[in-house]
Design an enzyme around this catalytic site. Sequence first.
Site, PDB file in Angstrom:
ATOM      1  N   GLU A 128       0.859  -1.230   0.000  1.00  0.00           N
ATOM      2  CA  GLU A 128      -0.040  -0.066  -0.057  1.00  0.00           C
ATOM      3  C   GLU A 128       1.063   1.495   0.104  1.00  0.00           C
ATOM      4  OE1 GLU A 128      -2.594   2.487   2.992  1.00  0.00           O
ATOM      5  OE2 GLU A 128      -2.982   0.533   2.986  1.00  0.00           O
ATOM      6  N   CYS A 134      -8.091   4.711   7.711  1.00  0.00           N
ATOM      7  CA  CYS A 134      -9.651   4.348   7.367  1.00  0.00           C
ATOM      8  C   CYS A 134     -10.510   4.134   8.702  1.00  0.00           C
ATOM      9  CB  CYS A 134      -9.421   3.071   6.316  1.00  0.00           C
ATOM     10  SG  CYS A 134      -9.355   1.560   7.201  1.00  0.00           S
ATOM     11  N   SER A 138      -0.983  -5.366   8.277  1.00  0.00           N
ATOM     12  CA  SER A 138      -0.230  -4.313   8.918  1.00  0.00           C
ATOM     13  C   SER A 138      -1.261  -3.965  10.277  1.00  0.00           C
ATOM     14  CB  SER A 138      -0.249  -3.175   8.161  1.00  0.00           C
ATOM     15  OG  SER A 138       0.168  -2.082   8.941  1.00  0.00           O
ATOM     16  N   SER A 145      -8.656  -8.251   7.408  1.00  0.00           N
ATOM     17  CA  SER A 145      -8.632  -9.395   6.172  1.00  0.00           C
ATOM     18  C   SER A 145      -9.054 -11.060   6.639  1.00  0.00           C
ATOM     19  CB  SER A 145      -7.121  -9.393   5.582  1.00  0.00           C
ATOM     20  OG  SER A 145      -6.244  -9.310   6.638  1.00  0.00           O
TER      21      SER A 145
END
Length: 403
Positions: free
Chosen positions: A177, A283, A313, A375
């Site tokens: 990212e 986010c 992360s 995730s």
Amino acid sequence: MEQTYFRKGFGLKGAIEGTLSADYHSRVVDRVRAADHRLDVGDLSFRLAREFGFCYGVDRAVEYAYETRTKFPGARIFLVGEIIHNPHVNAKLKSMGIEFLHRPDGGEFDFSQVVATDVVLMPAFGVTVKDFERLRALGCVLVDTTCGSVLNVWKRVESYAKDGFTALIHGKAYHEETKATSSQVTKYPGGRYVVVRDMGEARLVCDYIEGRGDRDALSARFGSAMSPGFDPDRDLVRVGVANQTTMLSGESLAIAAEVAKSMARRYGDAALPEHFRTFDTICSATQERQDAVLKLIAEPLDLMVVIGGYNSSNTTHLAAICHERVPTYHIEDAAGIDPEAGTVRFRPVGSKAEETKRDWLPAGRVVIGVTAGASTPNNKVGETIERIAATRGLALEPAGGPA
């Protein structure tokens, strides 16, 4: 002209819902949620964080990958890196015939086997400007699953570069990212970036801004974490702060405040807007999961289990938060719990090596906190709870359907 770039889905959600549910749904998790995020089994008491697991961006990326396989049943499909940082999800995609493209350490992705008739999935983290251009030049079909929160950061970094500000990015320079985010400055002549991993590295930059740093030492310390040709005397005069979306929000905000103070000391409060900009680009899903785990560890817990990829992360940051208050086991997958051997295979916070520990559950009544990275699918959370219970020789009451 045939469309070769897609980022809004194919309208095939109905066709893949059953498969997605079979692959990732958990009735155990449904049961725990319905019981106010608590589950008592024998002398074990589980406390599940209020927010955990798949976020919207991950949901979308995984759905889009499944839709792509359905949309292009006969095509070769490649994935740039990993769709998300979860071994279970990536293994599922491999089983669907999706081939993974890898980048050697310090090298470029190898696109040599990709031809115009192929389909290429771009991951939730996004890809660099250079890699996007390389793929477009091949003429293949591109399916872009880049998370909307990541795209918001890109817009911010682009605005900095456009206005002549260097992007100071709080993130991990090696992370996909952050590589993709920092590359956005290359769209503008003179675009610059520097990536700081933590407050310690941020203070080195602040020292230089205030005239106390050493030019050679700074360049040696950051190396590839700076844009090519980075000149600290020129490029640290005007700075805009951004961040990898999954970093610890408190640290990102503290770094921005520290840089602002240094700029004010150097140029004066009145001139600060000419030299410094910042926007909170953590986010909302990352923030919600961090907030939820902070509330959870405020309760009396004997230990905490954090489930998610070791290279995730947001998961490693959840583990770090928990580690401050309670013994914490970061497991990559439910298989890290071995009920028969009575062991847990985990990676200690701050370590790069996995460890295995026997007799890790304390005797007597145990209160166990559970959370998962953005995730991590629900079935792995449910399976983890079942495996922990089985370590005690306990079984959950049948709830029907997949765990």
